[in-house]
Design an enzyme around this catalytic site. Structure first.
Site, PDB file in Angstrom:
ATOM      1  N   LYS A 155      -2.033  -1.508  -4.088  1.00 25.00           N
ATOM      2  CA  LYS A 155      -2.856  -0.405  -4.026  1.00 25.00           C
ATOM      3  C   LYS A 155      -2.168   0.856  -4.051  1.00 25.00           C
ATOM      4  CE  LYS A 155      -5.947   1.488  -0.709  1.00 25.00           C
ATOM      5  NZ  LYS A 155      -5.893   1.823   0.633  1.00 25.00           N
TER       6      LYS A 155
ATOM      7  N   LYS B 212       0.977  -1.184  -0.105  1.00 25.76           N
ATOM      8  CA  LYS B 212      -0.040  -0.139  -0.064  1.00 25.76           C
ATOM      9  C   LYS B 212       0.941   1.152   0.004  1.00 25.76           C
ATOM     10  CE  LYS B 212      -3.735   2.052   2.645  1.00 25.76           C
ATOM     11  NZ  LYS B 212      -4.489   2.096   3.829  1.00 25.76           N
TER      12      LYS B 212
HETATM   13  C1  PBG Z   1      -7.795   2.749   5.573  1.00 25.20           C
HETATM   14  C2  PBG Z   1      -7.951   2.859   3.991  1.00 25.20           C
HETATM   15  C3  PBG Z   1      -7.584   3.728   2.921  1.00 25.20           C
HETATM   16  C4  PBG Z   1      -8.159   3.119   1.912  1.00 25.20           C
HETATM   17  C5  PBG Z   1      -8.447   1.924   1.996  1.00 25.20           C
HETATM   18  N1  PBG Z   1      -8.270   1.624   3.452  1.00 25.20           N
HETATM   19  C6  PBG Z   1      -7.475   5.078   3.013  1.00 25.20           C
HETATM   20  C7  PBG Z   1      -5.880   5.550   3.706  1.00 25.20           C
HETATM   21  O1  PBG Z   1      -4.981   4.500   3.831  1.00 25.20           O
HETATM   22  O2  PBG Z   1      -5.718   6.737   4.044  1.00 25.20           O
HETATM   23  C8  PBG Z   1      -8.330   4.038   0.557  1.00 25.20           C
HETATM   24  C9  PBG Z   1      -9.122   3.381  -0.516  1.00 25.20           C
HETATM   25  C10 PBG Z   1      -9.292   4.369  -1.613  1.00 25.20           C
HETATM   26  O3  PBG Z   1      -8.818   5.507  -1.772  1.00 25.20           O
HETATM   27  O4  PBG Z   1     -10.353   4.096  -2.321  1.00 25.20           O
HETATM   28  N2  PBG Z   1      -6.416   2.843   6.164  1.00 25.20           N
END
Ligand code: PBG
Length: 325
Positions: A250, A195
């Site tokens: 992601k 991520k």
């Molecule tokens: C929670 C999380 C996030 C996303 C998924 N789980 C946001 C972040 O890490 O700030 C983002 C998903 C999206 O942008 O569609 N931690």
């Protein structure tokens, strides 16, 4: 002279084009992300994500029926609590919004729909960070213990898949142990293994009400720097060792190289998350008449599939399934 090798032979008719098709998208490739807000009487539109809503429990179930009828096999839930606190306690309360939502979906749809639960604290903490703050820093180890509690509560409520999105070190192993010791040996862990600290999550933070209110002003201390690729391989390696069944990358479209590398190198199923900013860009350009929404939606999803993801988390899941069925 024309060359003897003519690629156009294989593109000349719809029949031959179908015959040489290498990749196919089906609704079973999709996982639909859904937001559910505690105490909401009616669904509320998310401004920066046209077509996406913060759901009430009733509208959430309706949306689950719609997804399932279109052949989408799974949803992933994000909860927004009524009260936030420093430790994000609503994330792991048995009476929290996610256990309530999972129970309701399972009562209505049973085995017909897999329910995944995002595990993180950022929607639940008053400071907006993914783990508790200690001396104004994000505390990895305190976070991990709380994710384990959340995962067990969600499993007790009937969740099929636990999806930790926090990016703290060691959380997959601790969550796996926590689930196993409570007897939940069959619950799947889909790890947000890779991520990136991405500005593409902007609209999500409106939808999930998870902006920062205190402490650090970014997530660079735990999410990945987008200048790095080799760390992505290590992240995946570690998560597989700790017990991840599925690894996720992601964002998706700007990170196709990462999806491709990881799916080529590891044998676990790979998921990719077409995140809120990717969705919002397509919506905004389409609403201006600058892009053809339906075509861009399908092209971007196929690109993610072609890069090597077998599962795609996408806010377009139902719209794309409608095109495919
Ligand atoms: C929670 C999380 C996030 C996303 C998924 N789980 C946001 C972040 O890490 O700030 C983002 C998903 C999206 O942008 O569609 N931690």
């Amino acid at each position: 002279m024309y060359p003897k090798t003519r690629m156009r032979r294989l593109r000349a008719t719809p029949q031959i084009r179908d015959m040489v098709t290498e990749y196919i998208l089906t609704p079973s490739n999709f996982i639909l992300p859904l937001f559910v807000k505690d105490g909401l009487a009616e669904k509320a539109a998310v401004k920066s994500m046209p077509g996406v809503f913060q759901h009430s429990l009733d509208s959430l179930v309706e949306e689950c029926h719609r997804a399932s009828e279109l052949g989408v096999p799974a949803v992933i839930l994000f909860g927004i609590p009524q009260k936030k606190d420093a430790l994000g306690s609503e994330a792991y309360s048995p009476e929290g919004i996610i256990p309530k939502a999972v129970k309701k979906i399972k009562e209505e749809l049973g085995e017909r729909l897999l329910v995944a639960c995002d595990v993180c604290l950022c929607e639940y903490t008053d400071h907006g960070h993914c783990a508790p703050l200690v001396d104004n820093c994000i505390s990895n180890d305190e976070g991990v213990e709380l994710y384990k509690k959340a995962a067990v509560e969600y499993a007790k409520a009937g969740a099929d898949i636990i999806a930790p999105s926090d990016m703290m070190d060691g959380r997959i192993g601790v969550i796996r142990d926590g689930l196993d010791s409570e007897g939940f040996i069959d619950i799947i862990i889909m790890s947000y293994a890779v991520k990136y600290a991405s500005a593409f999550y902007g609209p999500f933070r409106d939808a999930a009400e998870s902006g920062f209110a205190a402490g650090p002003t970014d997530r660079m201390s735990h999410q990945m720097d987008y200048a790095n690729l080799s760390q992505a391989l290590r992240e995946v390696e570690l998560d597989i060792k700790e017990g991840a069944d599925i690894v996720m990358i992601k964002p998706a479209l700007p990170y196709l190289d990462v999806i491709s590398k990881i799916s080529g190198r590891f044998s676990v199923p790979v998921a990719a998350y077409q995140v809120s900013g990717e969705y919002a860009m397509i919506k905004a350009a389409s609403q201006n008449g600058w892009l053809d929404e339906r075509k861009i939606m399908m092209e971007s999803l196929m690109a993610i599939r072609r890069a090597g993801a077998t599962m795609i988390l996408t806010y377009f899941a139902c719209d794309a399934a409608e095109v495919l069925v």
